[in-house]
Motif scaffolding. Structure first.
Motif, short mmCIF file in Angstrom:
data_model
loop_
_atom_site.label_atom_id
_atom_site.label_comp_id
_atom_site.label_asym_id
_atom_site.label_seq_id
_atom_site.Cartn_x
_atom_site.Cartn_y
_atom_site.Cartn_z
N LEU A 1 0.55 -1.05 -0.03
CA LEU A 1 0.06 0.32 0.81
C LEU A 1 0.90 1.12 0.04
CD1 LEU A 1 -2.62 -0.70 2.68
CD2 LEU A 1 -3.14 -0.37 0.41
N ASP A 2 1.63 1.66 0.87
CA ASP A 2 2.88 2.69 0.53
C ASP A 2 3.35 2.75 -0.84
OD1 ASP A 2 5.41 4.21 1.31
OD2 ASP A 2 6.10 3.01 1.54
N GLU A 3 3.79 1.65 -1.08
CA GLU A 3 4.79 1.89 -2.58
C GLU A 3 3.09 2.32 -3.78
OE1 GLU A 3 7.39 1.26 -4.25
OE2 GLU A 3 8.52 0.31 -1.89
N LEU A 4 2.38 2.26 -3.61
CA LEU A 4 0.61 2.47 -3.96
C LEU A 4 0.41 3.74 -3.36
CD1 LEU A 4 -1.26 -0.48 -4.66
CD2 LEU A 4 0.09 0.39 -6.62
N LYS A 5 1.06 4.74 -2.51
CA LYS A 5 1.05 5.72 -1.96
C LYS A 5 -0.53 5.68 -1.34
CE LYS A 5 4.05 8.34 -5.13
NZ LYS A 5 5.38 7.65 -4.29
N ARG A 6 -0.86 4.43 -1.03
CA ARG A 6 -2.10 4.55 0.10
C ARG A 6 -1.60 4.63 1.41
NH1 ARG A 6 -4.49 -0.07 -3.48
NH2 ARG A 6 -6.54 -0.21 -1.77
#
Length: 489
Positions: free
Chosen positions: A256-261
């Motif tokens: 989720l971090d990599e998706l900026k969520r």
């Protein structure tokens, strides 16, 4: 119980009734009298203990076995079963003590050895686990479980090819061994064979579709392939089959971090911590995530918790995340030392570097994930151009392949430009040695897409940390840091 007279049956019923009431002292007293009256009843007591163990009534089983051990000190089966129960209860030390008592009686009992090795793995004593499992596989090379557990120990000792070999042997012995197929994905990822890792997980899940760890490992492989949405789907499947699967939650948070969520990532980190507060590095990941959305509530208190954990040598935060939180060089160095010790310890698999024959030019290699439109490349491009080519031969080891104008410029600057993105750490270190690299300069450090493991294998006689990571790497195999008075007080 079959073959038992009526009076003895009544006595055993009283034992079970006492256990039902939670009166362990009374139950043990009756069992003691049964054994004193007739030692031949030891077999019946053993069966009673086994039945309680099978019913997951471990306290009752343990009480029965412990009393039986007083009368049968030379029966390895008793200590073996006591060890199993302590292992199931998470008391690894007591489990190991009882396995050792059993092995004193039967030192070549492979079942005991395998379970001791498994408990060593649970206790994170991988060196002892490997020793025990090596012996087990020498005695009985046909037991798949021993090879699979050996694979776990070797992987945790950073012996990735050896780990892969052990898993392959387990699978050869039992082609439908879903745990071995799934666990095989871990060393494959470390060897940068990500697609093979994904394939191994898919085979595991074709054998057992509801296997939570299989979905976790498949998600980890997809994350490495930067297929983050698919990875999250896998982690969710793992959580479907194992609702309190904290590792799936923490891995989902990373994707989720990599998706900026970021808000969703924070929620997953917090849920994982509520299930297990001892997940490695997770507090630092959570705090770093909160900084990304400027969530500063309780930030001072949380930083103090992080500081205390570092001083206690706990695996609480990665060095890069710490840089933005504290400016204490001592804490930064300690955090790097902890991180390197557990994530990238010195690895002697390649042995000592052989002395180079004299050559006309010194070979300098720059290792970076940022030979592209990136500040590191922008700051260093001219430096590569002005190296004295009469004295130095310049190599680039590109850890991430790019297609932009800066890469094209760099291709014309270096004497040798080598893309190594798809190679493992050990393969890259071996290549550097084969090219007689004299000085290896790491431009990435602990930043994104770093490959610290290359230097843990000792890629060159001299290894240098410079520019990309503005701090110590805390590794005894990094010989120098190039810095100024701004970077080093």
């Amino acid at each position: 119980m079959e073959g038992m007279d009526h009076q003895m049956q009544l006595s055993f019923q009283k034992v079970m009734q006492a256990f039902e009431r939670g009166n362990f002292n009374e139950a043990e007293s009756i069992l003691d009298k049964i054994l004193q009256a007739d030692f031949n009843n030891a077999g019946a007591v053993f069966k009673l203990a086994i039945s309680y163990a099978n019913a997951n009534r471990l306290s009752e089983a343990l009480a029965s076995f412990n009393l039986l051990a007083v009368y049968q000190k030379d029966d390895a089966k008793i200590y073996y079963n006591v060890g199993l129960i302590h292992s199931m209860q998470g008391d690894h030390q007591l489990a190991l003590e009882n396995y050792d008592l059993a092995l004193k009686i039967n030192p070549d009992d492979v079942d005991i050895l395998i379970n001791k090795g498994s408990t060593c793995i649970d206790a994170k004593n991988y060196v002892l686990a490997l020793q025990v499992l090596e012996y087990a596989t020498q005695l009985r090379p046909d037991i798949a479980e021993a090879w699979s557990n050996k694979g776990i120990a070797l992987n945790n000792l950073n012996l990735y090819q050896e780990s892969l070999n052990a898993y392959n042997e387990a699978i050869r012995l039992n082609p439908r061994y879903h745990e071995a197929w799934s666990n095989k994905s871990a060393p494959l990822i470390k060897l940068n064979r990500i697609k093979e890792s994904l394939e191994a997980c898919e085979i595991a899940l074709s054998i057992k579709p509801n296997y939570p760890d299989g979905w976790l490992n498949k998600g980890a492989a997809l994350h490495q392939l930067k297929r983050y949405e698919e990875a999250i789907t896998c982690f969710d499947r793992g959580l479907l089959y194992k609702t309190e699967f904290y590792l799936a939650l923490s891995n989902k948070a990373n994707s989720l971090d990599e998706l900026k969520r970021f808000e969703e990532s924070i929620a997953c980190y917090e849920q994982a911590i509520s299930l297990n507060p001892n997940i490695d590095w997770i507090y630092g990941d959570l705090l770093h995530m909160k900084m990304k959305i400027f969530s500063l509530k309780n930030i001072k208190k949380e930083i103090e918790v992080i500081k205390a954990a570092i001083l206690s040598n706990r695996k609480v935060i990665a060095p890069f995340e710490l840089l933005s939180l504290v400016d204490d060089p001592f804490l930064q160095k300690r955090a790097s030392e902890i991180f390197v010790k557990w994530s990238y310890p010195r690895n002697t698999s390649l042995g000592l570097i052989a002395k180079h024959a004299w050559k006309e030019k010194i070979h300098i290699a720059y290792f970076s994930a940022d030979f592209k439109n990136h500040p590191v490349a922008l700051l260093t491009a001219q430096l590569y151009e002005i190296h004295d080519r009469s004295q130095f031969e310049i190599y680039a080891f590109s850890l991430v392949k790019a297609t932009d104008e800066m890469r094209n410029r760099l291709l014309g600057i270096f004497d040798h430009f080598i893309d190594v993105e798809n190679q493992s750490d050990i393969e890259i270190a071996r290549l550097a040695r084969a090219l007689d690299i004299d000085i290896a300069v790491d431009l990435t450090g602990f930043t994104q897409d770093s490959r610290t493991g290359i230097f843990a294998y000792r890629a060159a006689p001299i290894q240098v940390n410079w520019l990309g990571y503005p701090g110590t790497m805390g590794a005894d195999y990094m010989d120098y840091i190039i810095a100024d008075k701004t970077l080093i007080l």
